[in-house]
Design a protein around this motif. Structure first.
Motif, short mmCIF file in Angstrom:
data_model
loop_
_atom_site.label_atom_id
_atom_site.label_comp_id
_atom_site.label_asym_id
_atom_site.label_seq_id
_atom_site.Cartn_x
_atom_site.Cartn_y
_atom_site.Cartn_z
N ASN A 71 0.84 -1.21 0.00
CA ASN A 71 0.00 0.00 0.00
C ASN A 71 0.88 1.26 0.00
O ASN A 71 0.62 2.22 -0.73
N VAL A 72 1.93 1.23 0.84
CA VAL A 72 2.82 2.39 0.94
C VAL A 72 3.61 2.56 -0.37
O VAL A 72 3.76 3.67 -0.88
N ALA A 73 4.08 1.44 -0.91
CA ALA A 73 4.87 1.51 -2.15
C ALA A 73 4.02 2.08 -3.29
O ALA A 73 4.50 2.87 -4.10
N ALA A 74 2.74 1.68 -3.33
CA ALA A 74 1.84 2.21 -4.38
C ALA A 74 1.69 3.72 -4.21
O ALA A 74 1.72 4.47 -5.19
N PHE A 75 1.56 4.15 -2.97
CA PHE A 75 1.44 5.59 -2.68
C PHE A 75 2.71 6.32 -3.14
O PHE A 75 2.64 7.38 -3.76
N ALA A 76 3.86 5.71 -2.86
CA ALA A 76 5.15 6.33 -3.24
C ALA A 76 5.25 6.48 -4.75
O ALA A 76 5.85 7.43 -5.26
N ARG A 77 4.65 5.55 -5.50
CA ARG A 77 4.68 5.62 -6.97
C ARG A 77 3.60 6.54 -7.52
O ARG A 77 3.41 6.66 -8.72
N GLY A 78 2.79 7.09 -6.60
CA GLY A 78 1.72 7.99 -7.02
C GLY A 78 0.48 7.25 -7.49
O GLY A 78 -0.38 7.80 -8.16
N GLU A 79 0.39 5.95 -7.12
CA GLU A 79 -0.78 5.15 -7.54
C GLU A 79 -1.73 4.98 -6.36
O GLU A 79 -1.35 5.13 -5.22
N ARG A 80 -2.97 4.58 -6.71
CA ARG A 80 -3.92 4.22 -5.65
C ARG A 80 -3.86 2.71 -5.50
O ARG A 80 -3.85 1.99 -6.48
N SER A 81 -3.82 2.22 -4.24
CA SER A 81 -3.57 0.79 -4.03
C SER A 81 -4.82 -0.07 -4.14
O SER A 81 -4.75 -1.27 -4.24
N GLY A 82 -5.99 0.53 -4.11
CA GLY A 82 -7.22 -0.28 -4.07
C GLY A 82 -7.63 -0.59 -2.64
O GLY A 82 -8.72 -1.07 -2.40
#
Ligand code: NAI
Length: 331
Positions: free
Chosen positions: A314-325
């Motif tokens: 979840n955090v890595a997705a946030f770091a990439r600017g994505e929404r994790s679902g």
């Protein structure tokens, strides 16, 4: 990306270290719970990672935000401890772990039931004391008993399947019928009928304003004499004072609890040298036909590993600017 872990426990460290070997995030571990006083500790971190006892109220969230936090990453499914409205107003995003292992919780519920029914904690303590007497240890066959499952979501369904394996008759209550369970022979009925018919009553329903004190004095009075209550859901599903009165009257056979309505500040902590200030819990613990575990139903290697993997992704997705679902919708 730098993450500040509040209320970090040794039991979760290994799983997070393993999950982080893939993500390479910077983690700072802190055993303090999040409060408005401790919120300043996360200054300079972009992510605050919270557990179930952290209190993310408006004040704490404001201080987190001022210190640079942009994401609240919950290492739990529940999010009732976060002021979502305040989070939205502050522009903080909130992610969670919607599910990890339903088996962990269902198997713990089954373990509690077996331990209570066959009086395992008493028997083990007795044998350790070289008392090999069997007096007072008579249990009942679970085979053929009626087990009432309240809430047939992921955990309730896993528990129902285990009970079917024991040869029990399983009945269920939920606002949504599970076709899978019905096909396995489970019948649905009203809560009232379920309470009246069950030899074992097991709670797997979320705590909401509608389910608060679902098992109150009236419900206890409607239970079958000698029935066993298992609660691995949430403490406040059961009215503790009504439970004490029922146990005092000897009406039900006993209770096995993994949760307690006032568990905050007690469960997860070693109070062995301090004593218990909660008189209600002390009274509950005094009954020989009650067993209590400290909100540990989730505590398996598999569940911890899933919590760690999902939290960090979840955090890595946030770091990439994505929404994790796994974002909590802030309405
Ligand atoms: P879930 O969301 O898969 O299932 C919940 C079920 O309850 C759903 O089928 C839903 O239709 C039903 N439900 C909700 N409100 C209802 C109502 N008012 N009346 C009738 N039915 C209602 O949830 P899951 O994953 O099975 O978890 C169940 C509960 O277990 C959680 O809410 C949590 O409180 C507890 N839990 C306890 C843990 C522990 O360590 N002791 C760990 C994880 C969860």
């Amino acid at each position: 990306m730098k993450i500040f872990f509040y209320d970090a426990h040794d039991f979760e460290r290994k799983a997070f270290d393993a999950a982080n070997s893939k993500q390479g995030l910077t983690i700072e571990w802190c055993s303090h719970r999040l409060t408005p006083q401790s919120a300043v500790l996360a200054r300079g971190f972009e992510v605050a990672c919270l557990f179930v006892e952290d209190r993310a109220d408006a004040e704490a969230l404001k201080i987190l935000k001022e210190g640079g936090v942009r994401l609240i990453a919950l290492r739990s499914a529940g999010f009732n401890h976060v002021d979502l409205k305040a989070a939205r107003e502050l522009g903080l995003r909130v992610v969670r772990v919607p599910e990890y292992s339903p088996y962990a919780v269902a198997e713990h519920a089954a373990s509690l039931l077996m331990a209570l029914n066959r009086k395992i904690p008493r028997a083990v303590a007795r044998v350790k004391d070289l008392n090999f007497s069997l007096e007072g240890l008579v249990g009942r066959d679970l085979h053929g008993q009626t087990v009432g499952v309240v809430g047939t979501g992921r955990i309730g369904r896993a528990f129902a399947r285990i009970m079917l394996g024991f040869g029990c008759k399983v009945i269920a209550y939920d606002q949504q019928v599970s076709i899978e369970l019905e096909a396995m022979g489970v019948t649905y009925c009203s809560l009232r009928d379920l309470i009246a018919a069950s030899d074992v009553l097991s709670l797997h329903i979320p705590l909401t304003p509608e389910t608060w004190h679902l098992i109150d004095a009236k419900a206890f009075a409607a239970m079958k004499p000698g029935a066993l209550l298992v609660n691995t859901g949430r403490g406040a599903l059961v009215e503790s004072v009504a439970l004490i009165e029922t146990l005092k009257s000897g009406r039900i056979g006993g209770a096995a609890l993994d949760v307690y309505e006032e568990e905050e500040g007690i469960f997860f902590h070693d109070l062995s040298g301090k004593g218990l200030k909660d008189d209600v819990l002390a009274r509950i613990l005094s009954f020989p036909n009650v067993i209590v575990t400290s909100h540990q139903a989730f505590l398996t290697l598999e569940a911890l590993s899933a919590i760690a993997e999902v939290t960090l992704s979840n955090v890595a997705a946030f770091a990439r600017g994505e929404r994790s679902g796994n974002e909590v919708e802030v309405s």
